[in-house]
Design an enzyme around this catalytic site. Structure first.
Site, PDB file in Angstrom:
ATOM      1  N   SER A  23       0.817  -1.219   0.000  1.00 16.13           N
ATOM      2  CA  SER A  23       0.000   0.000   0.000  1.00 16.13           C
ATOM      3  C   SER A  23       0.852   1.272   0.000  1.00 16.13           C
ATOM      4  CB  SER A  23      -0.917   0.015   1.227  1.00 16.13           C
ATOM      5  OG  SER A  23      -0.151  -0.039   2.426  1.00 16.13           O
ATOM      6  N   ASN A 110      -2.238  -2.864  12.999  1.00 16.52           N
ATOM      7  CA  ASN A 110      -3.689  -2.682  12.941  1.00 16.52           C
ATOM      8  C   ASN A 110      -4.133  -1.415  13.672  1.00 16.52           C
ATOM      9  OD1 ASN A 110      -3.538  -5.131  11.685  1.00 16.52           O
ATOM     10  ND2 ASN A 110      -4.704  -6.270  13.217  1.00 16.52           N
ATOM     11  N   THR A 155     -39.796  25.761 -11.482  1.00 21.03           N
ATOM     12  CA  THR A 155     -40.095  24.376 -11.125  1.00 21.03           C
ATOM     13  C   THR A 155     -40.201  23.626 -12.449  1.00 21.03           C
ATOM     14  OG1 THR A 155     -42.504  24.676 -11.164  1.00 21.03           O
ATOM     15  CG2 THR A 155     -41.381  25.046  -9.059  1.00 21.03           C
ATOM     16  N   HIS A 156     -39.745  22.384 -12.454  1.00 20.53           N
ATOM     17  CA  HIS A 156     -39.711  21.586 -13.676  1.00 20.53           C
ATOM     18  C   HIS A 156     -38.901  22.266 -14.786  1.00 20.53           C
ATOM     19  CE1 HIS A 156     -42.924  19.113 -11.911  1.00 20.53           C
ATOM     20  NE2 HIS A 156     -43.485  20.260 -11.563  1.00 20.53           N
ATOM     21  N   SER A 277     -12.606  26.151 -27.478  1.00 23.33           N
ATOM     22  CA  SER A 277     -12.687  24.970 -28.324  1.00 23.33           C
ATOM     23  C   SER A 277     -11.489  24.925 -29.266  1.00 23.33           C
ATOM     24  CB  SER A 277     -13.981  25.002 -29.145  1.00 23.33           C
ATOM     25  OG  SER A 277     -13.941  24.077 -30.202  1.00 23.33           O
ATOM     26  N   LYS A 283     -16.218  29.655 -28.941  1.00 19.34           N
ATOM     27  CA  LYS A 283     -16.687  28.949 -27.756  1.00 19.34           C
ATOM     28  C   LYS A 283     -16.031  29.452 -26.468  1.00 19.34           C
ATOM     29  CE  LYS A 283     -19.068  25.982 -27.409  1.00 19.34           C
ATOM     30  NZ  LYS A 283     -18.731  24.555 -27.502  1.00 19.34           N
ATOM     31  N   ASN A 285     -16.382  27.757 -22.741  1.00 20.63           N
ATOM     32  CA  ASN A 285     -16.994  26.616 -22.059  1.00 20.63           C
ATOM     33  C   ASN A 285     -16.842  26.692 -20.541  1.00 20.63           C
ATOM     34  OD1 ASN A 285     -17.566  25.494 -24.617  1.00 20.63           O
ATOM     35  ND2 ASN A 285     -15.535  24.563 -24.711  1.00 20.63           N
ATOM     36  N   GLU A 290     -18.617  22.112 -15.094  1.00 17.77           N
ATOM     37  CA  GLU A 290     -18.835  20.792 -15.687  1.00 17.77           C
ATOM     38  C   GLU A 290     -17.997  19.723 -14.984  1.00 17.77           C
ATOM     39  OE1 GLU A 290     -19.949  22.244 -20.237  1.00 17.77           O
ATOM     40  OE2 GLU A 290     -17.949  21.454 -19.821  1.00 17.77           O
ATOM     41  N   TYR A 317      -9.591  -6.971  12.314  1.00 22.62           N
ATOM     42  CA  TYR A 317      -8.977  -6.408  11.116  1.00 22.62           C
ATOM     43  C   TYR A 317      -8.960  -7.442   9.989  1.00 22.62           C
ATOM     44  CZ  TYR A 317      -5.837  -4.074   7.896  1.00 22.62           C
ATOM     45  OH  TYR A 317      -5.317  -3.487   6.775  1.00 22.62           O
ATOM     46  N   GLN A 322      -7.621  -2.226   3.712  1.00 23.88           N
ATOM     47  CA  GLN A 322      -6.625  -1.422   3.005  1.00 23.88           C
ATOM     48  C   GLN A 322      -7.265  -0.606   1.887  1.00 23.88           C
ATOM     49  OE1 GLN A 322      -2.599  -3.116   2.266  1.00 23.88           O
ATOM     50  NE2 GLN A 322      -3.067  -2.818   0.107  1.00 23.88           N
ATOM     51  N   LYS A 325      -8.103   3.535   1.961  1.00 19.00           N
ATOM     52  CA  LYS A 325      -7.188   4.674   1.786  1.00 19.00           C
ATOM     53  C   LYS A 325      -7.375   5.401   0.461  1.00 19.00           C
ATOM     54  CE  LYS A 325      -5.109   3.355   5.570  1.00 19.00           C
ATOM     55  NZ  LYS A 325      -5.867   2.091   5.670  1.00 19.00           N
TER      56      LYS A 325
END
Length: 471
Positions: A23, A110, A155-156, A277, A283, A285, A290, A317, A322, A325
């Site tokens: 690890s 541990n 709304t919607h 772009s 463009k 963006n 995003e 344990y 592991q 992490k």
């Protein structure tokens, strides 16, 4: 390379197994916490007479020199040594001799890794809380800087009723304030000291766990050794907090993206927070918004992954743990990045108030107020709803807004309409009239701003507490 645990084995570990089980490629991040925990452990061993004061001094000096090496970039982490604990312990023994081997008395990897992770998450909670507070501040600033801008509420994703832009921004403030409160709960359950639990059953040595907790600024000590080494609730709870936080940022991102389109044109993002772009020169963006929206799914994935890892584990344990992490580290990185760039983006955003106001005047966002007008004249709401619906249908066919109608046209639909109807359905009147607690009137939004500032003042005290609660 011989293992520090290799006495019982007759074969070397397969290289592929070493790579699979190691690890160190990610838990090297825990080096500060690992060394701080080891220093506190060495002091406790000396205090309890388990090692001598001179041995503790040698160990502590050796650990501090290793810390300096790591931070100077002069430390080579080795896969064969598996993890951050073994890498540091091996180097300590090489540096100060056999006395370095006494450091691991009365502890296990541990409870050592549990300690490191608790300390690491406490430190990162403090950092995230500050970034979250700053984003809340950016929302409050944005609201306060545009107190009179009216926009359509939706709304919607259809225009519904006129609201203040500040009201909309403060809705996100209060979402984030709940996130801050949730993070406080995560801190409370992370502020538990597991060291001294040993592998699972405690230790035969006369240790003082509360002394270690005091040294490392933990408020409490785990009451049960099995729980101490197997508990990952606090990490899962942090991932749940992070998922809700990213959910809120993703919702705001969606609106930022929509508002910055030519179709809405409610805001303009600063060039510094957008990209262009490679093929379309015109463009601009909204990449920050995003990316935050996209990274939300990544955080959700880490939460589901760790819930799945832990759900079937027997005490205590297991190597499966592991897996906590990488999920934790990546979520922390993602949340900190998102909060940092978002606060900057909001502060650089230009609000196009006239365009928002014009959009609020279009369509029939004042229709509810027109129905309320009739109700106040004595008409039951359901009948008022029907009257206004027919009036809207008439305007649609005639290509008019409600405010374009003459009093004579209004009276075709109900004799209750009087000359004051025109003022009653102006969007400024509609906004001002919504003066119920939490509403969108200027009076209520001012109250919400004041409440937000009071909330943030209390949060500042929490930030100070977190600073004091970390080593």
């Amino acid at each position: 390379m011989s293992k520090l645990w290799g006495g019982r084995f007759t074969k070397n570990t397969d290289v592929a197994v070493e790579e699979f089980t190691s690890s160190i490629s990610f838990d090297w991040r825990l080096y500060r916490e690992d060394i701080a925990g080891s220093i506190a452990h060495a002091r406790m061993l000396a205090k309890c007479g388990i090692i001598t004061a001179d041995e503790a001094d040698q160990i502590i000096a050796g650990l501090k020199s290793i810390l300096a090496d790591i931070e100077a970039g002069n430390f080579s982490f080795e896969t064969a040594l598996e993890d951050i604990h073994m890498n540091i312990e091996r180097r300590l023994i090489e540096r100060i001799g056999p006395v370095g081997g006494k450091l691991h008395t009365a502890r296990s990897r541990n409870d050592q890794v549990a300690l490191d992770t608790h300390m690491y998450l406490k430190r990162e909670i403090a950092a995230i809380a500050r970034l979250l507070w700053d984003l809340e501040a950016a929302l409050v600033e944005t609201a306060a800087n545009h107190p009179d801008v009216i926009m359509p509420g939706y709304t919607h994703l259809q225009r519904a009723q006129p609201i203040l832009f500040a009201h909309h921004m403060l809705a996100y403030f209060f979402m984030l304030a709940r996130d801050f409160s949730r993070l406080q709960g995560v801190w409370e359950r992370t502020d538990l000291m597991p060291l001294g639990a040993g592998a699972l059953a405690g230790t035969t040595f006369p240790i003082d766990r509360f002394y270690v907790a005091e040294q490392l600024k933990f408020a409490k000590v785990y009451d049960n050794s099995l729980d101490a080494v197997s508990d990952r609730d606090y990490i899962i709870e942090f991932l749940a907090f992070a998922s809700l936080l990213m959910l809120h940022l993703s919702r705001l991102s969606e609106e930022i993206i929509l508002w910055s389109t030519a179709e809405f044109a409610f805001i303009e993002l600063d060039d510094a927070h957008c990209t262009g772009s490679s093929i379309m020169p015109q463009k601009k963006n909204p990449d920050v918004a995003e990316l935050v929206r996209g990274k939300t799914g990544r955080v959700y994935g880490h939460l589901m992954a760790l819930l799945t890892v832990v759900k079937g584990l027997p005490l205590a344990y297991n190597k499966d743990l592991q897996e906590d992490k990488e999920a934790l580290f990546d979520t922390i990185d993602t949340v900190k990045f998102s909060l940092r760039v978002y606060a900057t983006m909001l502060r650089g955003m230009r609000v196009l108030g006239e365009r928002m106001s014009e959009a609020a005047r279009q369509d029939y966002a004042n229709a509810t107020d027109m129905a309320d007008y009739l109700v106040k004249k004595g008409l039951p709401f359901r009948q008022a709803h029907e009257v206004v619906g027919r009036c809207v249908r008439y305007c649609l066919d005639a290509g008019k807004r409600l405010t374009d109608l003459s009093l004579a046209e209004f009276k075709q639909f109900s004799p209750l309409f009087e000359a004051d109807i025109i003022d009653a359905i102006q969007i400024e009147t509609c906004v001002a009239a919504r003066n119920s607690y939490g509403g969108t009137s200027s009076t209520q939004v001012k109250h919400q701003l004041q409440t937000a500032k009071e909330v943030m003042a209390k949060q500042q005290a929490v930030l100070d507490l977190y600073t004091k609660g970390n080593v």
